[in-house]
Design a protein around this motif. Structure first.
Motif, mmCIF file in Angstrom:
data_model
loop_
_atom_site.group_PDB
_atom_site.id
_atom_site.type_symbol
_atom_site.label_atom_id
_atom_site.label_comp_id
_atom_site.label_asym_id
_atom_site.label_seq_id
_atom_site.Cartn_x
_atom_site.Cartn_y
_atom_site.Cartn_z
ATOM 1 N N VAL A 1 0.850 -1.195 0.000
ATOM 2 C CA VAL A 1 0.000 0.000 0.000
ATOM 3 C C VAL A 1 0.885 1.243 0.000
ATOM 4 N N LYS B 1 -4.737 -0.106 4.672
ATOM 5 C CA LYS B 1 -5.426 -1.135 3.895
ATOM 6 C C LYS B 1 -6.832 -0.658 3.497
ATOM 7 N N GLU C 1 -6.447 1.926 0.708
ATOM 8 C CA GLU C 1 -6.211 1.290 -0.591
ATOM 9 C C GLU C 1 -7.528 0.768 -1.167
ATOM 10 N N VAL D 1 -5.883 -7.920 0.737
ATOM 11 C CA VAL D 1 -6.292 -6.732 1.485
ATOM 12 C C VAL D 1 -6.236 -6.959 2.997
#
Length: 251
Positions: A90, A146, A149, A166
């Protein structure tokens, strides 16, 4: 309602030097589903995502998205057509706020800044980042990054969202909190295909699972079916451990 294929891979392969990273992979993702691609480290999962989304061009085979052959088409064109992916590593724009980071994704559909910022706020609500909209992205925890993203990808308003691990790097509580976020995205009408190592999440979320090992699909089915498949057990555990488990010799 009849099922509709949103993504169709037909015999896709790619090699790097002498290494065949993906070998003759065919799979179909139906619109409106939440599915998963699993496999041991180095199996070729992220390479397959790159082939789907246009970051890599296959040596052979075809990628069909929403009825159109998109083999080798540039990622930004695929994103505009509705196929968006996240990345394992990320990398937010650290000096910008969470709101501004999400707006970068929203600009794909919203050319005006005010509209993109408003869209960013709506997406932040969806992924649980609303309280942190004005925080610099650099100040987010791993779990926050996360979610960011995920939010940036979601802000592009995708038809198909490709989620690359993820949940990686999250602790059990953070994983438990993220699972309903991913489920909610699918329930909102976005088709989701996720690469994931966290089997708790795969079992909780995925309707269908494909298993990749050494670049080849070795199994597919429901999560319960594939986790009971001997080929899958061997791919994850190795032949010796798998044989001991089958023989009831493992402690």
């Amino acid at each position: 309602m009849a099922e509709r294929a949103l993504l169709d891979l037909r015999g896709v392969s790619i090699a790097f030097g002498g290494l065949r990273a993906v070998q003759d992979v065919s799979l179909t993702v139906q619109a409106g589903t939440l599915t998963a691609l699993i496999g041991p480290n180095g199996a070729g999962k992220t390479t397959l995502f790159a082939l789907m989304s246009g970051f890599l061009v296959p040596d052979s085979g075809r990628v069909v998205f929403d009825g159109v052959d998109v083999t080798g088409r540039a990622p930004h064109l695929n994103a505009r057509a509705g196929m968006t992916r996240t990345f394992q590593i990320v990398q937010p724009f650290a000096a910008q706020t969470v709101r501004e980071n999400i707006a970068v994704g929203a600009h794909l559909r919203e050319p005006k800044r005010a509209a993109a910022l408003a869209a960013a706020e709506r997406v932040a609500q969806q992924v649980g980042l609303a309280p942190q909209l004005d925080k610099p992205a650099a100040d987010l925890t791993v779990a926050g990054r996360k979610r960011l993203e995920l939010a940036r990808a979601l802000a592009t308003r995708p038809k198909l969202l490709l989620l690359d691990e993820v949940l990686a790097g999250l602790n059990p509580q953070e994983i438990a909190e993220m699972i309903p976020v991913v489920r909610g995205i699918a329930q909102s009408g976005v088709t989701v295909l996720m690469i994931e190592h966290v089997m708790q999440a795969v079992m909780n979320l995925a309707e269908h699972v494909w298993v990749l090992a050494q670049g080849q699909l070795i199994a597919s089915g429901t999560p319960a079916q594939v986790t009971a498949d001997e080929r899958v057990i061997e791919a994850y555990l190795g032949h010796g451990t798998a044989a001991r488990l089958r023989g009831g010799q493992a402690s």
